[in-house]
Every structure is written in C-alpha cells, then in structure tokens.
Enzyme design. Structure first.
Site, short mmCIF file in Angstrom:
data_model
loop_
_atom_site.label_atom_id
_atom_site.label_comp_id
_atom_site.label_asym_id
_atom_site.label_seq_id
_atom_site.Cartn_x
_atom_site.Cartn_y
_atom_site.Cartn_z
N GLY A 15 0.81 -1.21 0.00
CA GLY A 15 0.00 0.00 0.00
C GLY A 15 0.85 1.26 0.00
O GLY A 15 2.07 1.22 0.19
N SER A 44 -1.62 -10.01 -3.03
CA SER A 44 -0.27 -9.48 -3.29
C SER A 44 0.84 -10.41 -2.83
O SER A 44 2.02 -10.14 -3.10
CB SER A 44 -0.11 -8.13 -2.59
OG SER A 44 -1.02 -7.18 -3.12
N CYS A 132 -4.51 11.64 9.76
CA CYS A 132 -3.48 12.49 9.17
C CYS A 132 -3.80 13.99 9.31
O CYS A 132 -2.90 14.81 9.52
CB CYS A 132 -3.24 12.13 7.72
SG CYS A 132 -4.74 11.93 6.74
N LYS A 223 -13.65 12.22 13.86
CA LYS A 223 -12.33 11.70 14.24
C LYS A 223 -11.36 12.82 14.57
O LYS A 223 -10.63 12.75 15.57
CB LYS A 223 -11.76 10.82 13.11
CG LYS A 223 -12.39 9.43 13.02
CD LYS A 223 -11.67 8.55 12.03
CE LYS A 223 -11.91 8.96 10.60
NZ LYS A 223 -11.35 7.99 9.62
N HIS A 252 -2.17 17.33 2.40
CA HIS A 252 -3.37 17.91 3.00
C HIS A 252 -3.09 19.35 3.40
O HIS A 252 -2.01 19.68 3.92
CB HIS A 252 -3.78 17.14 4.25
CG HIS A 252 -4.39 15.80 3.97
ND1 HIS A 252 -4.65 15.33 2.71
CD2 HIS A 252 -4.82 14.81 4.82
CE1 HIS A 252 -5.20 14.12 2.79
NE2 HIS A 252 -5.31 13.79 4.06
#
EC number: 1.2.1.11
Length: 347
Positions: A15, A44, A132, A223, A252
C-alpha cells in the site's frame, strides 16, 4: 554503545503508506534491522520488494505471521488490524497501528512525538497513529498551546485523494483525462466508497470525507475532533471541523482558526512556530511565501503560514497548515514513534 537490533514486520507492504514506511526504514541509522517481514493480502503475496539491496518476498498476513517480530507496523485498513493486531501483541511485538481501529481506546496511546511522546510509556503493546489531518494540525498548534493556551479550534481541511489510497489516485487521473478529452467522468470512489452516491473529484471539490454520522458531521470530522482532544488531553477544548476533498494527489491543507487563553501578537506567534520541533514557518505575505501541498510532498515537516490576527477577536488567530499526508500524516509519524521509543529506551 552498541545499537539495538530488531525484527520488523510491515503489514500492508504494497500500500501507499506501507511503501513509505519501508522506504523510511531503509534510511534509518538509529537502530539495526536484523530481519524484515513484509506482509499483505493474499492477492499481493508472492510479489517481491527490494529492501537494502535484497529482494524480499511478500507473505500473506495471518495469525502466525508475527513469530519473533519485535515491531509490527500496520497500515492495511481497520478490518485487518481488527483481525490480526492481537496476534502480533500476543507474539510479543509492539504494534504501531495506522488505522482508526484503536485510536480512541483508553488503553492505547495516540501519539505524535512532537506533542505527547510522554504517553508512549503507557502502551500495552499497541500505539495508534492519529488521523493524518489531526496529526499535522496538533503538530503545529502544540507550541502555541503550550505558551498561550488554547480555547477553541475551527478547522476546514482540503484533503488530497491519496488519503483514500491508490485507487482514488488512479480515478482522479482517469477523470482528469476524460474531462480534458471532452468525455464524461465516471466516479466509483469519492466521496466515500461505501456511500450511496459517488461524484467526480477531478476539477471538483467535495465537502464530504467519509460517510455522515447522525449529527450530520462526517466520520472524518468526528475523528479529527475526538482525536485532537485525546492528544491534547483536553476534553473541554471547543472544536469543530469541516473536511473537504480536493483534486490534489498528495498533501493535505488546512485553514485553522484558533482562540487563545491570553492575547498574543503575530510576531510572538511566528517566533514560537519558527522554533517548534517538526514545524517549518513559511510566512511572508509580501513575498507570496506560504505553504502549498505541491512543495510539501516528500518532506516530513509540517508547514505553517498565513499567520493572521483575527480582526474582531483579540484572542483569535488564523493559520494555514500543510503537510504530506502519507509521510508526516502516516509513515514518518509511525517510524518516528519507534525512533522515540528507542531513544527513550522503552522498546
């Protein structure tokens, strides 16, 4: 002093975040890695990833994957963490979990090393990495909070599609090509794959990240609010959030309004930010200097600019905060947690 050596496992090795973690582990010099186990889904398994000049075969993650593992990084989604983290802990590993599965558990520290490294000593086998968006915000606000106090936060996020994964990145690229060719853009992921409707993100802005809760805030917004209060250990902090998805691949951005407990000047704010750990101040309006995601990609710091005093509230300030959501927002913070634990000799 002889460096400690560890057996590391990375769950979700193929990922976006897993790949970043592996790249960072190749560069560290603070401790030795005597063995690395790369784990993923059955789909994978069997693929190879290069690590320090060696080809490592990826294995399917299961309950027996963590024998003799010292540190396990999890970044394969909440369901995988829910199924496998306990087996890693029972095998003796310290888990650094990048999902939302354990963030609000009272037994699990939610850690940003620049902010609350002191909570690492409380871990019982699991340490959670925050959302994040919350992570980059608290990194920038902690030095301000420490000196001036913090009463209220109102944040609007401008979140890149990489926060949803590689499929969202590919959909943004495909939609952009379709629209530029005069064709219709099809959508199957944004704003939330599990929601009823999907909208194009290319050349668009979507005021929804994740699905809505009963109070009409999205889970992403909830969150950020809950995690910020936990990290700051301040349940009385007043806070609201609006999370928006924008057609940016990585990085971001956040427009943040704060109210302090005591009056401060812009110069004082800039001074404290310029010397804060993990923070880079980019704030010169006359030179058009301010943070932008395109320049934050690949960097581990959190960038802050557009520092302005509110025109009506003497305790109010506005800031613009930008960070690479895959690095500081996930992979780097994960590795940074381990580096901090090694430095403090608690792992």
């Amino acid at each position: 002093m002889r460096k400690k050596s560890y057996h590391i496992a990375v769950v979700g090795a193929t990922g976006a975040v897993g790949q970043k973690i592996i790249n960072l582990l190749e560069q560290i010099t603070e401790f030795n890695i005597n063995e690395i186990t790369l784990l993923s889904s059955k789909r994978s398994a069997g693929k190879k990833i290069s690590f320090k000049g060696q080809e490592i075969i990826i294995k399917e993650a299961d309950e027996a994957s963590f024998k003799d593992v010292d540190i396990a990084f999890f970044s394969a989604g909440g369901e995988v963490s829910r199924q496998l983290v306990r087996f890693a802990v029972e095998s003796g590993a310290v888990v650094i979990d990048n999902t939302s599965e354990y963030r609000m558990s009272s037994e699990v520290p939610l850690v940003v090393p620049e902010v609350n490294a002191h909570t690492l000593i409380r871990h019982k086998g699991i340490i959670a990495v925050p959302n994040c968006s919350a992570l980059q915000m608290v990194t920038a606000l902690q030095p301000i909070r420490r000196l001036f106090g913090l009463e209220r936060i109102i944040v609007s996020t401008y979140q890149a599609v990489s926060g949803t994964g590689i499929h969202a990145i590919n959909e943004l690229k495909d939609q952009s090509m379709s629209l530029l060719a005069g064709e219709e853009a099809t959508a199957s992921i944004m704003p939330a794959k599990k929601d009823k409707k999907h909208y194009p993100i290319a050349f668009n802005v979507i005021p929804q990240v994740d699905v809505f809760t009963e109070n009409d805030y999205t889970f992403e917004e909830v969150k950020i609010i809950q995690e910020t209060k936990k990290i700051f250990e301040d349940s009385n902090l007043k806070m609201a959030a609006t999370c928006v998805r924008v057609p940016v691949v990585t990085g971001h951005s956040e427009s943040v309004y704060i109210e302090l407990e005591r009056v401060a000047t812009v110069d004082e704010m800039r001074e404290v930010l310029s010397s804060a750990p993990g923070v880079v101040l980019q704030d010169s309006p006359s030179n058009q200097l301010y943070p932008m995601p395109i320049y934050a990609v690949g960097k581990t710091e959190t960038f802050v600019g557009r520092v302005r005093k509110d025109p009506d509230n003497p305790y109010g300030f506005h800031l613009w905060i930008v960070s690479d959501n895959l690095l500081k927002g996930a992979a780097w913070n994960s590795v940074q947690i381990v580096l901090t634990m090694v430095e403090k000799d608690i792992i």
